[in-house]
Design a protein around this motif. Structure first.
Motif, PDB file in Angstrom:
ATOM      1  N   PRO A 131       1.114  -1.722  -0.205  1.00 34.74           N
ATOM      2  CA  PRO A 131       0.202   0.176  -0.197  1.00 34.74           C
ATOM      3  C   PRO A 131       0.646   1.285  -0.064  1.00 34.74           C
ATOM      4  CG  PRO A 131      -0.625  -1.663   1.573  1.00 34.74           C
ATOM      5  CD  PRO A 131       0.422  -2.140   1.271  1.00 34.74           C
ATOM      6  N   LYS A 132       1.598   1.304   0.576  1.00 37.84           N
ATOM      7  CA  LYS A 132       2.401   2.244   0.771  1.00 37.84           C
ATOM      8  C   LYS A 132       3.077   3.044  -0.146  1.00 37.84           C
ATOM      9  CE  LYS A 132       1.888   2.889   4.837  1.00 37.84           C
ATOM     10  NZ  LYS A 132       0.463   3.376   5.566  1.00 37.84           N
ATOM     11  N   MET A 133       2.966   2.310  -1.073  1.00 36.79           N
ATOM     12  CA  MET A 133       4.180   2.175  -2.755  1.00 36.79           C
ATOM     13  C   MET A 133       3.488   2.320  -3.908  1.00 36.79           C
ATOM     14  SD  MET A 133       7.816  -0.674  -2.523  1.00 36.79           S
ATOM     15  CE  MET A 133       8.081  -0.338  -0.879  1.00 36.79           C
ATOM     16  N   SER A 134       2.072   1.666  -3.003  1.00 35.89           N
ATOM     17  CA  SER A 134       0.978   1.166  -5.018  1.00 35.89           C
ATOM     18  C   SER A 134       0.908   0.755  -5.185  1.00 35.89           C
ATOM     19  CB  SER A 134       0.347   2.861  -5.257  1.00 35.89           C
ATOM     20  OG  SER A 134      -0.508   3.593  -3.748  1.00 35.89           O
ATOM     21  N   SER A 135       1.808  -0.338  -4.999  1.00 36.29           N
ATOM     22  CA  SER A 135       2.325  -1.534  -6.427  1.00 36.29           C
ATOM     23  C   SER A 135       2.778  -2.753  -6.101  1.00 36.29           C
ATOM     24  CB  SER A 135       3.133  -1.138  -7.457  1.00 36.29           C
ATOM     25  OG  SER A 135       4.739  -1.407  -6.350  1.00 36.29           O
ATOM     26  N   CYS A 136       2.927  -3.520  -6.825  1.00 35.01           N
ATOM     27  CA  CYS A 136       3.269  -4.578  -6.592  1.00 35.01           C
ATOM     28  C   CYS A 136       4.645  -4.995  -6.612  1.00 35.01           C
ATOM     29  CB  CYS A 136       2.627  -5.714  -7.304  1.00 35.01           C
ATOM     30  SG  CYS A 136       0.960  -5.947  -7.593  1.00 35.01           S
ATOM     31  N   VAL A 137       4.870  -5.635  -4.883  1.00 35.43           N
ATOM     32  CA  VAL A 137       6.667  -5.552  -5.289  1.00 35.43           C
ATOM     33  C   VAL A 137       7.346  -7.393  -5.069  1.00 35.43           C
ATOM     34  CG1 VAL A 137       6.863  -2.924  -4.116  1.00 35.43           C
ATOM     35  CG2 VAL A 137       6.788  -5.418  -2.516  1.00 35.43           C
ATOM     36  N   TRP A 138       8.702  -6.902  -4.776  1.00 32.25           N
ATOM     37  CA  TRP A 138       8.708  -8.042  -4.100  1.00 32.25           C
ATOM     38  C   TRP A 138       8.380  -8.983  -2.944  1.00 32.25           C
ATOM     39  CZ3 TRP A 138       9.553 -11.791  -8.152  1.00 32.25           C
ATOM     40  CH2 TRP A 138      10.099 -11.172  -8.967  1.00 32.25           C
ATOM     41  N   PRO A 139       8.341  -9.947  -2.231  1.00 30.76           N
ATOM     42  CA  PRO A 139       7.671  -9.889  -0.893  1.00 30.76           C
ATOM     43  C   PRO A 139       9.065  -9.101   0.375  1.00 30.76           C
ATOM     44  CG  PRO A 139       7.202 -11.898  -1.711  1.00 30.76           C
ATOM     45  CD  PRO A 139       8.025 -11.200  -2.532  1.00 30.76           C
ATOM     46  N   ALA A 140      10.231  -8.729   0.011  1.00 27.37           N
ATOM     47  CA  ALA A 140      11.348  -8.692   0.900  1.00 27.37           C
ATOM     48  C   ALA A 140      11.458  -7.478   0.367  1.00 27.37           C
ATOM     49  CB  ALA A 140      12.291  -8.489  -0.302  1.00 27.37           C
ATOM     50  N   ASP A 141      10.676  -6.758  -0.272  1.00 22.20           N
ATOM     51  CA  ASP A 141      10.811  -4.592  -0.769  1.00 22.20           C
ATOM     52  C   ASP A 141       9.432  -4.303   0.176  1.00 22.20           C
ATOM     53  OD1 ASP A 141      13.314  -5.082  -2.061  1.00 22.20           O
ATOM     54  OD2 ASP A 141      11.874  -5.677  -4.267  1.00 22.20           O
TER      55      ASP A 141
END
Length: 722
Positions: free
Chosen positions: A622-632
C-alpha cells in the motif's frame, strides 16, 4: 444602513463559487442487433450480427461462435444478446456464470472477432493492460478501466509482457527490443550441459559490482554484490573489490579508504551475557544433504544458500534478518517477526538521515513525538502517523494503545499559536462516533477563519475562500446565510464602525491565496488535493478528484496523481472521502478489503472498483501503491488467503514450466476425475474451471486439449461416456 447590508449580501452571493459536483459515470446498454451479417471483407470488427437462433440449454450464458466479447443470456429458452465492456472478453468456463474477463488466459483462437475499439489517451481499448507507446520503454504499462488509465511500473529487472499482461523476466516476456541483449547487452555464452547445470556466472564488463547468472546455461539474470565488494571472475564469487586487481579502484569515487576499511573489517560485536556462544563460527559452512537456505549460527542477517552441496554466503538487506522457519523463497523479514535466539550479531548499519538502518520501522527521533514513526525502505524514509490516540511500539513495529507501548515523555506538546490557541487535549468525534483525525475549531473573533489540529496536536490557522465563512456545525466553509450568528456579528461591526465593506474586503484579502507567479498551477500550503490556477496573478481555487492529490513539481502542468507518486510533506489535509463499495475513496489504488488477500489490489476510478491480481510471487504494498517482491514489502502476509473453487481446488505453489521449459504465466492442471475438464490458475494464483472442446481431453504433458488416444487413461473417455 439596511441598504448597505442588502448590497453586501448581494455582493457576497455573487462572489460565492459554484458547488463542485462529480461527473456521473456514463453507462450505456447495448441493444440487441438484428441486422444482416456484413460481407466478409468488412468484418475487421463486429458490432452487429444475427442473433443466435435458439438457446443450447434453457438457462445459462453461452459464447458467440465467432466473436469473443459477445455472448448470449438464456432464460427459459428466451435469448438475449450481450456484449462485454470494450477490452474484455467472455469467459466461457461455465454456463452458470456470467463473467467478462481480461483476454489473458481466455482461449479466443476460434472466436477471433471483437467489437470496434473505443480508444482514449494511453488506452487502445476501454479496459485492459496495454504497453507503453514508446517501444523502448520496456517496464512501464497502462492499466485502463472505463477508458481511464493508471500508469504502472514493473519491479526492477522485469519487463511488461503484452501476451500475458504481467511483468516477467525479459526472456519470458519476449518483447521486441526488450530482451536481455538489449537491456543488459549480454547473452549467455554457449556451454556444454555439465557446465550449464551449475548456472554459470559471468562478470558485468561495465560494472564491477554486478554479474550475470545464466540459469541452465542460457537464461540471463542480472545480480550484484554488496557494497564494497566486486565479482571475481576467477572464483565466480563476490569478494572485497580491493582484493581483485581489475576492480581495486572501483569504489574510489564512491567510498573513502576509511569507509572501505570499516566495511571490510567491521568492529567486533559484544558477546551476549552469560559467556561465549555455544555455537561455532560458520567460516566454512557445510551444506546438509538437501538444497535450500540455512541460517548462520551467530549472525541473524546472514544465511547460506546450498545448491548441489555448494554453499553461497548471503546477507539480508540492512535492517532485515533471516527467518529459517519462513517457507517463502525470500526468508528475510523484519526483526520483530523473527526469533534470533543466540544469533545476536548483525551487519554494520548503513544509516541515512532518518533511518538508523536502511530497512525497518523506527521511532521518531524526538522522544516526545510518540505517534509518528518512519518506515525505511532502501534508506528512504516514509513518515507515518498512528491512528489518533495510539503510540508507536518500537518492539512490535506497530501502533498500539499508550499503556501497551509504555513510552515515557509522550504528549509533551507545548504547541501554541501566536494568538494563544492550542489544541484541546480531548479527542473530537463525528456524528458516527468516529474519532476525527484532524479536528477543526472556529475562530473566536473572525467568522472567515478557523483552526485545524493536525493529528489532533499541531495547531494551524486557516481561512475560508472569498465569499464564505466557517460553519462550525458542518465543520467546513459555507455560504454566510447558512451560518447562525454571522449576521449578528455583521450588525455589530456596522453599528460600531459603519465600515462593513472595508472590513469584509480586508478579511477576504488576508485569507485569499496569493499567486507566487502571474501564471501557473500552485499547491495549497495545507491541503494536498487543493490547488490554484493563476492567470494574470488572479487565483482560481481547484480540487483534484477524490483520492488524487496535486503534483506540484511543475507549475506549468495541471496534474493530479495518486498519493504514492506525490510527496505531500506538510500538506497533510485532504477533502472528505467519497467512499463506495470496495473503494475507500473514489479514485486510487488500494489494498483489497480482505487483509489476507496480499496478492491482489483494487483500482478505483470514479468509485468503480476493479480487483487486480499481482504478478506471480509479488504482493501489493500500500505505501508504494504497487506490487513488489515480498522482501521489499512492509506488510506481513504469512497466511495469505487462497481462492478455493466450489470443488475444493486451490492453485498450487511454485512455477510451472511448459513443454519448451518456459514458465507458464497462467498454468493449467488436470481435473482429478474428468478427462475433458481442467483448471486454469490465472497469474498463478486465481483458480478457474476449464472445459475441452467435444471430442478432446486435457493432456497434462502438453498443457492442451488433444485427441483422447494420446492421453494415457483417457483413451476410451467418450466411449465410456456414451
Amino acid at each position: 444602513m439596511k441598504t448597505k447590508i442588502l448590497l453586501l449580501l448581494i455582493c457576497l452571493e455573487a462572489v460565492t463559487g459554484l458547488t463542485r459536483k462529480q461527473e456521473a459515470a456514463e453507462q450505456s446498454r447495448r441493444k440487441v442487433a438484428t441486422t444482416p451479417k456484413k460481407p466478409e471483407s468488412e468484418e475487421e470488427y463486429e458490432d452487429d450480427e444475427e442473433l443466435l437462433d435458439q438457446c443450447p440449454e434453457p438457462n445459462g450464458y453461452f459464447p458467440d461462435a465467432e466473436q469473443c466479447d459477445k455472448y448470449y443470456d438464456c432464460r427459459d429458452n428466451k435469448i438475449t444478446e450481450k456484449l462485454c465492456p470494450d477490452g474484455l472478453v467472455f469467459n466461457d468456463f461455465s454456463p452458470q456464470h456470467e463473467k467478462c474477463d481480461l483476454p489473458f488466459g481466455i482461449d479466443c483462437t476460434k472466436r477471433l472477432k471483437l467489437q470496434k475499439p473505443q480508444p482514449s489517451p494511453h488506452c487502445p481499448r476501454m479496459h485492459g493492460y496495454f504497453a507503453h507507446e514508446d517501444p523502448r520503454n520496456c517496464n512501464t504499462f497502462y492499466y485502463c478501466v472505463e477508458g481511464k488509465f493508471n500508469m504502472i511500473t514493473c519491479p526492477e529487472g522485469l519487463v511488461f509482457s503484452e501476451k500475458t499482461g504481467i511483468c516477467n523476466w525479459p526472456d519470458e516476456a519476449q518483447k521486441k527490443g526488450c530482451g536481455s541483449r538489449e537491456l543488459f547487452n549480454f547473452t549467455c555464452p554457449k556451454v556444454d550441459e555439465s557446465v550449464a547445470a551449475t548456472h554459470p556466472r559471468y562478470p558485468d564488463t561495465e560494472d564491477c559490482q554486478y554479474f550475470y547468472v545464466c540459469v541452465n546455461g542460457d537464461i540471463p539474470r542480472r545480480s550484484g554484490c554488496k557494497l564494497g565488494q566486486a565479482f571475481d571472475e576467477r572464483t565466480g564469487k563476490c569478494d572485497w573489490a580491493r582484493k581483485i586487481p581489475e576492480c581495486k579502484d572501483w569504489y574510489k569515487d564512491q567510498l573513502t579508504d576509511k569507509e572501505l576499511d570499516a566495511l571490510e573489517n567491521p568492529p567486533p560485536k559484544p558477546k551476549p551475557a552469560g559467556g561465549p556462544s555455544r555455537r561455532k563460527s560458520n567460516a566454512a559452512f557445510n551444506c546438509p544433504n538437501k538444497d535450500g537456505q540455512y541460517e548462520d549460527s551467530r549472525q541473524c542477517d546472514k544465511y547460506y544458500e546450498c545448491i548441489d552441496g555448494l554453499a553461497t554466503e548471503k546477507l539480508c538487506p540492512d535492517g532485515l534478518v533471516f527467518d529459517p522457519l519462513n517457507r517463502k523463497v525470500n526468508k528475510c523479514d523484519h526483526v520483530f517477526n523473527v526469533d534470533c535466539g543466540d544469533r545476536l550479531e548483525l551487519q554494520p548499519p548503513q544509516p541515512t538521515k532518518k533511518c538508523p538502518r536502511r530497512n525497518g520501522f523506527f521511532a521518531h527521533p524526538d522522544p516526545t513525538v510518540c505517534n509518528v514513526f518512519y518506515n525505511c525502505i532502501d534508506g528512504e524514509a516514509i513518515e507515518i502517523t498512528c491512528t489518533t490516540g495510539l503510540h508507536f511500539d518500537e518492539y512490535s513495529g506497530t501502533c498500539v494503545w499508550p499503556d501497551s507501548a509504555g513510552r515515557e515523555g509522550c504528549g509533551v506538546l507545548g504547541k501554541k499559536l501566536k494568538d494563544g490557541f492550542e489544541c484541546p487535549s480531548e479527542t473530537q468525534v463525528d456524528s458516527r462516533g468516529m474519532v476525527v483525525d484532524h479536528p477543526k475549531f472556529a475562530h473566536p473573533e473572525d467568522c472567515q477563519k478557523f483552526y485545524v489540529c493536525l493529528n489532533g496536536v499541531t495547531p494551524r490557522e486557516q481561512g475560508c475562500s472569498d465569499g464564505t465563512v466557517y460553519n462550525e456545525e458542518q465543520q467546513r466553509c459555507d455560504t454566510p446565510e447558512n451560518v447562525r450568528g454571522w449576521m449578528l456579528e455583521v450588525g455589530k461591526h456596522v453599528l460600531l464602525h459603519g465600515l462593513l465593506p472595508l472590513v469584509i474586503l480586508a478579511t477576504l484579502s488576508e485569507a485569499q491565496f496569493r499567486c507566487p507567479e502571474p501564471k501557473g498551477f500552485f499547491p495549497d500550503p495545507e491541503q494536498c488535493d487543493l490547488y490554484y490556477a493563476c492567470v494574470d496573478g488572479q487565483p482560481e481555487e481547484k480540487l483534484c478528484k477524490d483520492g488524487l492529490v496535486f503534483r506540484d513539481d511543475n507549475p506549468k502542468k495541471e496534474l493530479c496523481d495518486i498519493p504514492a507518486n506525490v510527496p505531500c510533506g506538510d500538506r497533510t489535509l485532504l477533502q472528505e472521502p467519497q467512499p463506495s463499495k470496495g473503494c475507500p475513496r473514489a479514485n486510487g489504488i488500494f489494498s483489497h478489503e480482505d487483509p489476507t488477500a496480499c496478492d491482489r489490489f483494487v483500482n478505483c476510478i470514479d468509485g468503480v472498483v476493479q480487483v487486480v491480481p499481482c504478478p506471480p510471487e509479488l504482493i501489493y504494498e500500500p505505501k508504494m501503491s504497487s506490487c513488489v517482491w515480498p522482501a521489499d514489502a512492509i506488510r506481513l502476509c504469512e497466511n495469505v488467503k487462497r481462492d478455493i473453487l466450489d470443488d475444493g481446488f486451490v492453485c498450487p505453489d511454485g512455477d510451472v514450466a511448459g513443454p519448451s521449459g518456459r514458465i507458464l504465466p497462467h498454468p493449467t492442471y488436470p481435473h482429478p476425475e474428468d478427462c475433458a475438464k481442467f483448471y486454469i490458475c490465472k497469474n498463478g494464483v486465481v483458480p478457474q474451471k476449464g472445459q475441452c472442446e467435444p471430442g478432446t481431453v486435457y493432456n497434462e504433458d502438453s498443457f492442451r486439449c488433444t485427441e483422447p488416444e494420446s492421453v494415457q487413461g483417457c483413451e476410451d473417455y467418450y466411449k465410456r461416456k456414451n
